[in-house]
Design a protein around this motif. Structure first.
Motif, PDB file in Angstrom:
ATOM      1  N   SER A  83       0.843  -1.200   0.000  1.00  0.00           N
ATOM      2  CA  SER A  83       0.000   0.000   0.000  1.00  0.00           C
ATOM      3  C   SER A  83       0.876   1.248   0.000  1.00  0.00           C
ATOM      4  O   SER A  83       0.422   2.333   0.348  1.00  0.00           O
ATOM      5  CB  SER A  83      -0.929   0.001   1.220  1.00  0.00           C
ATOM      6  OG  SER A  83      -0.185  -0.026   2.418  1.00  0.00           O
ATOM      7  N   VAL A  84       2.136   1.059  -0.384  1.00  0.00           N
ATOM      8  CA  VAL A  84       3.091   2.159  -0.438  1.00  0.00           C
ATOM      9  C   VAL A  84       3.082   2.762  -1.841  1.00  0.00           C
ATOM     10  O   VAL A  84       3.221   2.051  -2.837  1.00  0.00           O
ATOM     11  CB  VAL A  84       4.512   1.675  -0.083  1.00  0.00           C
ATOM     12  CG1 VAL A  84       5.504   2.832  -0.152  1.00  0.00           C
ATOM     13  CG2 VAL A  84       4.532   1.035   1.299  1.00  0.00           C
ATOM     14  N   PRO A 175      -4.120   1.861  -3.949  1.00  0.00           N
ATOM     15  CA  PRO A 175      -4.845   1.686  -2.683  1.00  0.00           C
ATOM     16  C   PRO A 175      -5.232   3.012  -2.042  1.00  0.00           C
ATOM     17  O   PRO A 175      -4.485   3.985  -2.100  1.00  0.00           O
ATOM     18  CB  PRO A 175      -3.834   0.927  -1.808  1.00  0.00           C
ATOM     19  CG  PRO A 175      -2.502   1.323  -2.352  1.00  0.00           C
ATOM     20  CD  PRO A 175      -2.701   1.487  -3.832  1.00  0.00           C
ATOM     21  N   LYS A 176      -6.433   3.022  -1.443  1.00  0.00           N
ATOM     22  CA  LYS A 176      -6.910   4.193  -0.691  1.00  0.00           C
ATOM     23  C   LYS A 176      -6.836   5.477  -1.521  1.00  0.00           C
ATOM     24  O   LYS A 176      -6.495   6.546  -1.028  1.00  0.00           O
ATOM     25  CB  LYS A 176      -6.123   4.349   0.610  1.00  0.00           C
ATOM     26  CG  LYS A 176      -6.264   3.156   1.551  1.00  0.00           C
ATOM     27  CD  LYS A 176      -5.435   3.330   2.802  1.00  0.00           C
ATOM     28  CE  LYS A 176      -5.688   2.202   3.794  1.00  0.00           C
ATOM     29  NZ  LYS A 176      -5.328   0.875   3.287  1.00  0.00           N
ATOM     30  N   MET A 177      -7.175   5.354  -2.793  1.00  0.00           N
ATOM     31  CA  MET A 177      -7.083   6.481  -3.715  1.00  0.00           C
ATOM     32  C   MET A 177      -8.406   6.658  -4.456  1.00  0.00           C
ATOM     33  O   MET A 177      -9.034   5.686  -4.872  1.00  0.00           O
ATOM     34  CB  MET A 177      -5.957   6.243  -4.722  1.00  0.00           C
ATOM     35  CG  MET A 177      -5.735   7.371  -5.714  1.00  0.00           C
ATOM     36  SD  MET A 177      -4.679   8.674  -5.060  1.00  0.00           S
ATOM     37  CE  MET A 177      -3.051   7.916  -5.270  1.00  0.00           C
ATOM     38  N   THR A 178      -8.823   7.908  -4.603  1.00  0.00           N
ATOM     39  CA  THR A 178      -9.976   8.247  -5.434  1.00  0.00           C
ATOM     40  C   THR A 178      -9.506   9.211  -6.512  1.00  0.00           C
ATOM     41  O   THR A 178      -8.757  10.147  -6.225  1.00  0.00           O
ATOM     42  CB  THR A 178     -11.089   8.905  -4.601  1.00  0.00           C
ATOM     43  OG1 THR A 178     -11.473   8.020  -3.546  1.00  0.00           O
ATOM     44  CG2 THR A 178     -12.310   9.210  -5.463  1.00  0.00           C
ATOM     45  N   ARG A 179      -9.933   8.962  -7.738  1.00  0.00           N
ATOM     46  CA  ARG A 179      -9.558   9.852  -8.841  1.00  0.00           C
ATOM     47  C   ARG A 179     -10.802  10.571  -9.347  1.00  0.00           C
ATOM     48  O   ARG A 179     -11.851   9.957  -9.544  1.00  0.00           O
ATOM     49  CB  ARG A 179      -8.916   9.066  -9.984  1.00  0.00           C
ATOM     50  CG  ARG A 179      -8.413   9.971 -11.126  1.00  0.00           C
ATOM     51  CD  ARG A 179      -7.722   9.199 -12.242  1.00  0.00           C
ATOM     52  NE  ARG A 179      -8.660   8.425 -13.033  1.00  0.00           N
ATOM     53  CZ  ARG A 179      -8.687   7.097 -13.084  1.00  0.00           C
ATOM     54  NH1 ARG A 179      -7.826   6.394 -12.372  1.00  0.00           N
ATOM     55  NH2 ARG A 179      -9.570   6.467 -13.835  1.00  0.00           N
ATOM     56  N   HIS A 190      -5.718  10.825  -1.770  1.00  0.00           N
ATOM     57  CA  HIS A 190      -5.170   9.630  -1.120  1.00  0.00           C
ATOM     58  C   HIS A 190      -5.250   9.772   0.394  1.00  0.00           C
ATOM     59  O   HIS A 190      -4.798  10.765   0.961  1.00  0.00           O
ATOM     60  CB  HIS A 190      -3.709   9.441  -1.550  1.00  0.00           C
ATOM     61  CG  HIS A 190      -3.029   8.274  -0.896  1.00  0.00           C
ATOM     62  ND1 HIS A 190      -3.405   6.963  -1.111  1.00  0.00           N
ATOM     63  CD2 HIS A 190      -1.992   8.221  -0.018  1.00  0.00           C
ATOM     64  CE1 HIS A 190      -2.628   6.159  -0.414  1.00  0.00           C
ATOM     65  NE2 HIS A 190      -1.774   6.896   0.265  1.00  0.00           N
ATOM     66  N   ARG A 191      -5.845   8.780   1.035  1.00  0.00           N
ATOM     67  CA  ARG A 191      -5.950   8.719   2.500  1.00  0.00           C
ATOM     68  C   ARG A 191      -6.544  10.002   3.089  1.00  0.00           C
ATOM     69  O   ARG A 191      -5.913  10.687   3.895  1.00  0.00           O
ATOM     70  CB  ARG A 191      -4.577   8.437   3.130  1.00  0.00           C
ATOM     71  CG  ARG A 191      -4.099   7.003   2.959  1.00  0.00           C
ATOM     72  CD  ARG A 191      -2.794   6.780   3.700  1.00  0.00           C
ATOM     73  NE  ARG A 191      -2.335   5.405   3.597  1.00  0.00           N
ATOM     74  CZ  ARG A 191      -2.658   4.432   4.448  1.00  0.00           C
ATOM     75  NH1 ARG A 191      -3.458   4.701   5.467  1.00  0.00           N
ATOM     76  NH2 ARG A 191      -2.200   3.205   4.284  1.00  0.00           N
ATOM     77  N   ALA A 192      -7.742  10.322   2.683  1.00  0.00           N
ATOM     78  CA  ALA A 192      -8.419  11.512   3.211  1.00  0.00           C
ATOM     79  C   ALA A 192      -9.896  11.207   3.400  1.00  0.00           C
ATOM     80  O   ALA A 192     -10.454  10.315   2.759  1.00  0.00           O
ATOM     81  CB  ALA A 192      -8.248  12.690   2.257  1.00  0.00           C
TER      82      ALA A 192
END
Length: 202
Positions: A83-84, A175-179, A190-192
């Motif tokens: 997840s990096v 991972p943990k991303m919305t576009r 990312h991560r929000a």
């Protein structure tokens, strides 16, 4: 030389398609493919849990991917799901994990003094729920006027983005991303914590 020529041809086709494309989903697809080929000009802002900006990076050729994990010396090991984030900035590498990060394409500005109402009341509209969802899905692909309210992982407000034609998707490979594609510009969150509303609700 042949490889460069092929890339130039593909890029030219993308530009031509973009000029004729009004659909937000198509614009998003084109933007992603363009980014995969040559990278995009983004402003990267990193925030801590208290919504304090801790780092800003500006690069004209930025791509985002996953840092590939190593299986180690054990041949029976299958590795693990990483997840990096591995961010390439003009050929240089940036590794990121844990922070709230917003990637905004150049020209996409955040509204930092937006007054968000504490209550929203909707008295009318809507009908048969499956039809409403179907219509909203179609409108999302075409592009809807939306307001994106972003907060830190502790819920502290960071800022707001707005657009007349917004398309939203969740990349499977990040991972943990919305576009989001906002009026033809890309925004990665990312991560929000965030809330996305039809702008006519405000």
């Amino acid at each position: 030389m042949k490889r460069k020529s092929k890339l130039l041809i593909i890029f030219a086709i993308i530009v031509i398609l973009a000029s004729f494309s009004g659909c937000a989903k198509i614009k998003d697809f084109i933007a992603v493919k363009k980014g995969e080929l040559i990278g995009g000009h983004y402003i990267i802002n990193v925030y801590d849990n208290y919504a304090n900006k801790t780092l800003t990076v500006d690069g004209k050729k930025i791509t985002v991917g996953i840092l590939e994990n190593n299986d180690g010396d054990d041949s029976s090991s299958e590795g693990f799901d990483s997840s990096v984030l591995e961010i390439t900035i003009n050929g240089k590498q940036m590794i990121q994990v844990g922070n709230t990060v917003i990637f905004a394409e150049d020209g996409l500005d955040m509204i930092e003094d937006f007054d968000m109402p504490e209550e929203i009341t909707i008295d009318n509209g809507g009908g048969f729920v499956p039809i409403d969802r179907f219509v909203n899905n179609i409108k999302n692909k075409i592009g809807k006027s939306k307001t994106i309210i972003i907060s830190s992982q502790l819920g502290i407000p960071i800022g707001v983005y707005q657009g007349n034609s917004v398309y939203i998707t969740v990349p499977k490979d990040l991972p943990k991303m919305t576009r989001l594609n906002i009026d033809g510009k890309s925004l990665y969150i990312h991560r929000a914590n965030y809330v996305i509303l039809d702008s006519n609700l405000l």
